[in-house]
Enzyme design. Structure first.
Site, PDB file in Angstrom:
ATOM      1  NE  ARG A   5      -1.149   2.826   2.865  1.00 25.23           N
ATOM      2  CZ  ARG A   5      -0.600   3.576   3.361  1.00 25.23           C
ATOM      3  NH1 ARG A   5      -0.479   4.860   2.520  1.00 25.23           N
ATOM      4  NH2 ARG A   5      -0.001   3.479   4.583  1.00 25.23           N
ATOM      5  CG  ASP A   6       3.171   4.342   3.105  1.00 29.72           C
ATOM      6  OD1 ASP A   6       2.921   5.444   2.041  1.00 29.72           O
ATOM      7  OD2 ASP A   6       3.473   4.685   3.992  1.00 29.72           O
ATOM      8  CG  HIS A  35       3.902   4.775   9.058  1.00 27.70           C
ATOM      9  ND1 HIS A  35       3.320   3.752   8.620  1.00 27.70           N
ATOM     10  CD2 HIS A  35       4.233   5.588   8.206  1.00 27.70           C
ATOM     11  CE1 HIS A  35       3.085   4.111   7.113  1.00 27.70           C
ATOM     12  NE2 HIS A  35       3.765   5.163   6.997  1.00 27.70           N
ATOM     13  CG  HIS A  39       8.022   7.491   5.101  1.00 30.63           C
ATOM     14  ND1 HIS A  39       7.361   7.130   3.939  1.00 30.63           N
ATOM     15  CD2 HIS A  39       6.611   7.159   6.047  1.00 30.63           C
ATOM     16  CE1 HIS A  39       6.369   6.983   3.968  1.00 30.63           C
ATOM     17  NE2 HIS A  39       5.577   6.843   5.047  1.00 30.63           N
ATOM     18  CB  CYS A  90       7.518  10.961   0.617  1.00 32.01           C
ATOM     19  SG  CYS A  90       6.174  11.680   1.264  1.00 32.01           S
ATOM     20  CG  ASN A 112       6.738   3.268   4.565  1.00 27.49           C
ATOM     21  OD1 ASN A 112       6.413   3.112   3.083  1.00 27.49           O
ATOM     22  ND2 ASN A 112       6.060   3.618   5.568  1.00 27.49           N
TER      23      ASN A 112
HETATM   24  P1  HMG Z   1     -12.706  15.013  -2.395  1.00 33.75           P
HETATM   25  O1  HMG Z   1     -12.409  15.361  -4.031  1.00 33.75           O
HETATM   26  O2  HMG Z   1     -12.960  16.010  -1.653  1.00 33.75           O
HETATM   27  O3  HMG Z   1     -14.097  14.156  -2.646  1.00 33.75           O
HETATM   28  O4  HMG Z   1     -11.649  14.014  -2.080  1.00 33.75           O
HETATM   29  P2  HMG Z   1     -15.528  14.407  -2.275  1.00 33.75           P
HETATM   30  O5  HMG Z   1     -15.797  13.647  -0.906  1.00 33.75           O
HETATM   31  O6  HMG Z   1     -15.938  15.789  -2.526  1.00 33.75           O
HETATM   32  O7  HMG Z   1     -16.221  13.550  -3.487  1.00 33.75           O
HETATM   33  C1  HMG Z   1     -16.154  13.937  -4.958  1.00 33.75           C
HETATM   34  C2  HMG Z   1     -16.254  12.362  -5.663  1.00 33.75           C
HETATM   35  O8  HMG Z   1     -15.354  11.389  -5.330  1.00 33.75           O
HETATM   36  C3  HMG Z   1     -17.647  11.983  -5.120  1.00 33.75           C
HETATM   37  O9  HMG Z   1     -17.921  11.267  -6.795  1.00 33.75           O
HETATM   38  C4  HMG Z   1     -17.454  10.772  -4.498  1.00 33.75           C
HETATM   39  O10 HMG Z   1     -18.401   9.818  -4.736  1.00 33.75           O
HETATM   40  C5  HMG Z   1     -16.017  10.171  -5.021  1.00 33.75           C
HETATM   41  P3  HMG Z   1     -19.127  12.195  -7.768  1.00 33.75           P
HETATM   42  O11 HMG Z   1     -20.273  12.367  -6.845  1.00 33.75           O
HETATM   43  O12 HMG Z   1     -18.445  13.529  -8.109  1.00 33.75           O
HETATM   44  O13 HMG Z   1     -19.117  11.282  -8.765  1.00 33.75           O
HETATM   45  N1  HMG Z   1     -15.301   9.740  -3.929  1.00 33.75           N
HETATM   46  C6  HMG Z   1     -14.645   8.409  -3.909  1.00 33.75           C
HETATM   47  N2  HMG Z   1     -14.671   7.554  -4.849  1.00 33.75           N
HETATM   48  C7  HMG Z   1     -14.088   6.407  -4.554  1.00 33.75           C
HETATM   49  N3  HMG Z   1     -13.429   5.960  -3.342  1.00 33.75           N
HETATM   50  C8  HMG Z   1     -13.717   6.904  -2.380  1.00 33.75           C
HETATM   51  C9  HMG Z   1     -14.320   8.105  -2.628  1.00 33.75           C
HETATM   52  N4  HMG Z   1     -14.513   9.122  -1.881  1.00 33.75           N
HETATM   53  C10 HMG Z   1     -15.184  10.105  -2.615  1.00 33.75           C
HETATM   54  N5  HMG Z   1     -13.243   6.411  -1.041  1.00 33.75           N
HETATM   55  C11 HMG Z   1     -11.348  11.895  -1.069  1.00 33.75           C
HETATM   56  C12 HMG Z   1     -11.702  13.453  -0.776  1.00 33.75           C
HETATM   57  C13 HMG Z   1     -10.973  11.372   0.450  1.00 33.75           C
HETATM   58  C14 HMG Z   1     -12.054  11.000  -1.617  1.00 33.75           C
HETATM   59  C15 HMG Z   1      -9.761  12.069  -1.469  1.00 33.75           C
HETATM   60  O14 HMG Z   1      -8.888  13.252  -0.982  1.00 33.75           O
HETATM   61  C16 HMG Z   1      -8.621  10.968  -1.420  1.00 33.75           C
HETATM   62  O15 HMG Z   1      -9.177   9.878  -1.989  1.00 33.75           O
HETATM   63  N6  HMG Z   1      -7.708  11.155  -0.693  1.00 33.75           N
HETATM   64  C17 HMG Z   1      -6.827   9.940  -0.452  1.00 33.75           C
HETATM   65  C18 HMG Z   1      -5.424  10.514  -0.399  1.00 33.75           C
HETATM   66  C19 HMG Z   1      -4.379   9.291  -0.299  1.00 33.75           C
HETATM   67  O16 HMG Z   1      -4.881   7.935  -0.397  1.00 33.75           O
HETATM   68  N7  HMG Z   1      -3.127   9.417   0.231  1.00 33.75           N
HETATM   69  C20 HMG Z   1      -2.270   8.573   0.517  1.00 33.75           C
HETATM   70  C21 HMG Z   1      -2.710   7.677   1.907  1.00 33.75           C
HETATM   71  S1  HMG Z   1      -2.266   8.695   3.506  1.00 33.75           S
HETATM   72  C22 HMG Z   1      -0.660   7.970   3.652  1.00 33.75           C
HETATM   73  O17 HMG Z   1       0.116   7.727   2.824  1.00 33.75           O
HETATM   74  C23 HMG Z   1       0.020   8.603   4.809  1.00 33.75           C
HETATM   75  C24 HMG Z   1       0.355   7.132   5.753  1.00 33.75           C
HETATM   76  O18 HMG Z   1       1.344   6.266   5.163  1.00 33.75           O
HETATM   77  C25 HMG Z   1       1.110   7.608   6.939  1.00 33.75           C
HETATM   78  C26 HMG Z   1       2.128   8.443   6.774  1.00 33.75           C
HETATM   79  O19 HMG Z   1       3.349   8.008   6.386  1.00 33.75           O
HETATM   80  O20 HMG Z   1       2.053   9.744   7.529  1.00 33.75           O
HETATM   81  C27 HMG Z   1      -1.009   6.616   5.900  1.00 33.75           C
HETATM   82 MG    MG Z   2       3.149   6.289   5.184  1.00 32.66          MG
END
Ligand code: HMG
Ligand code: MG
Length: 321
Positions: A30-31, A222, A224, A255, A264
């Protein structure tokens, strides 16, 4: 007591005040893969996860049910999950919101993770929300998951530094951690998203969390490895009593917010250290290294893990013979 050196493994020299066993929470699929430039075919991801489980990893974060436009590398979550049938490991997934949880539940997922930032800048960049809006988005997800007896982890990103805001006040991190626990997360994972933490900072955050009523047994770390500190930070956390460590096979990833080729903490580097300390992980280092070397071949770049590279060198045929 010490054990003499074994081929491809460190000499075992235990030290006091460390746990007999550590749970490795594997995040490479995933990450790691979400941050690789190459989009890996679904079948290769599935083989990767099967091989990680065969190497002894018991918790393998499989993918994310996020918006496919935000993370195109993991847009195949629906296609991937059915290919994981028979994997003998817990397979948590990331879900940012109710839509993500619906998608995960439809596939029979039993363990999910919500993710919130300790900083406003990253909350906006990662979730298009303020910190409080992101917490409000997570709350019903956690409640609904718990109703379904699905396990929930809460990630907190940018716990030690933020690329836009610089140093992050510890109180700001503690507030988000408390909020996630209070809404029902069973476990927290403290994310050093851009890899800037150092051991004293880790210990200061852990002490403050304890002070504010967050017990160490609910905390995972966690790290990196951007500045090469991930293993030192891990050792400090273990000495404090942390028992859950996130790591990515082969050090996959990178990242987008830190200009670094490293992702990571590499699982192999972690296992080498834990093996040497006589700490049980259940992981077979040889099998894991072979899996990461294979995945590096799929990605067309060498693994950034020191241990993967050292063990690959050790098994190369002697050029001078
Ligand atoms: P948004 O643009 O604000 O979405 O994004 P929304 O809520 O306004 O919805 C817009 C459209 O997206 C809608 O469709 C929703 O249905 C659809 P429409 O009505 O326009 O046709 N939608 C989705 N579709 C599929 N799956 C979903 C979903 N949600 C809404 N789950 C949102 C908000 C949260 C969706 C977006 O910002 C997003 O997907 N972000 C994910 C970012 C991400 O994955 N980042 C990496 C993970 S975090 C990380 O890596 C850190 C970590 O490793 C720890 C560390 O190292 O710190 C965990
Ligand atoms: Mg991470």
């Amino acid at each position: 007591m010490t054990t003499s050196a074994r081929p491809g493994l460190p000499m075992v020299v235990p030290t006091q005040d460390l746990p007999p066993r550590v749970r490795i929470y594997e995040v490479g699929a995933r990450d790691g893969l979400q941050n690789e430039k190459t989009v890996v075919p679904t079948e290769i991801k599935a083989e990767f996860i099967h091989r990680l489980a065969d190497a002894g990893l018991t918790t393998i974060e499989a993918t994310s049910f996020v918006h496919p436009k935000w993370v195109p590398q993991l847009a195949d979550a629906e296609q991937l999950f059915p290919l994981l049938e028979g994997v003998d490991a817990k397979l948590p997934v990331l879900v940012p919101n109710g839509r993500g949880l619906d998608r995960a539940l439809a596939l029979g997922v039993r363990s999910v993770a919500v993710f919130v930032s300790a900083t406003e800048s990253f909350a906006h960049a990662n979730l298009n929300r303020t910190v409080d809006e992101a917490l409000a988005m997570s709350e019903p997800v956690v409640a609904r998951a718990r109703e379904q007896k699905v396990r929930v982890r809460g990630y907190v990103s940018m716990c030690f530094g933020d690329p836009w805001e610089g140093p992050v006040p510890i109180a700001q991190v503690v507030r988000v951690c408390r909020a996630l626990l209070d809404m029902g997360c069973e476990e927290l994972s403290l994310g050093d998203t851009i890899g800037v933490a150092t051991p004293g900072h880790v210990l200061a955050l852990l002490a403050e969390l304890n002070e504010e009523g967050v017990p160490t047994d609910r905390i995972g770390v966690h790290f990196h490895d951007t500045y090469g500190q991930a293993l030192s930070n891990t050792l400090a956390a273990l000495q404090h009593g942390v028992r859950t460590v996130d790591a990515s096979a082969g050090g996959l990833g990178g990242c987008p917010y830190a200009q670094s080729a490293t992702g990571n903490l590499a699982t192999e580097d972690l296992v080498w250290m834990l093996d040497g300390l006589g700490i049980e992980t259940g992981v077979d280092l040889g099998r894991l290294t072979a899996t990461s070397a294979w995945m590096a071949g799929q990605l067309g770049r060498p693994s950034p893990s020191r241990t993967v590279r050292a063990l690959a060198k050790a098994t190369e045929p002697d050029q001078e013979q």
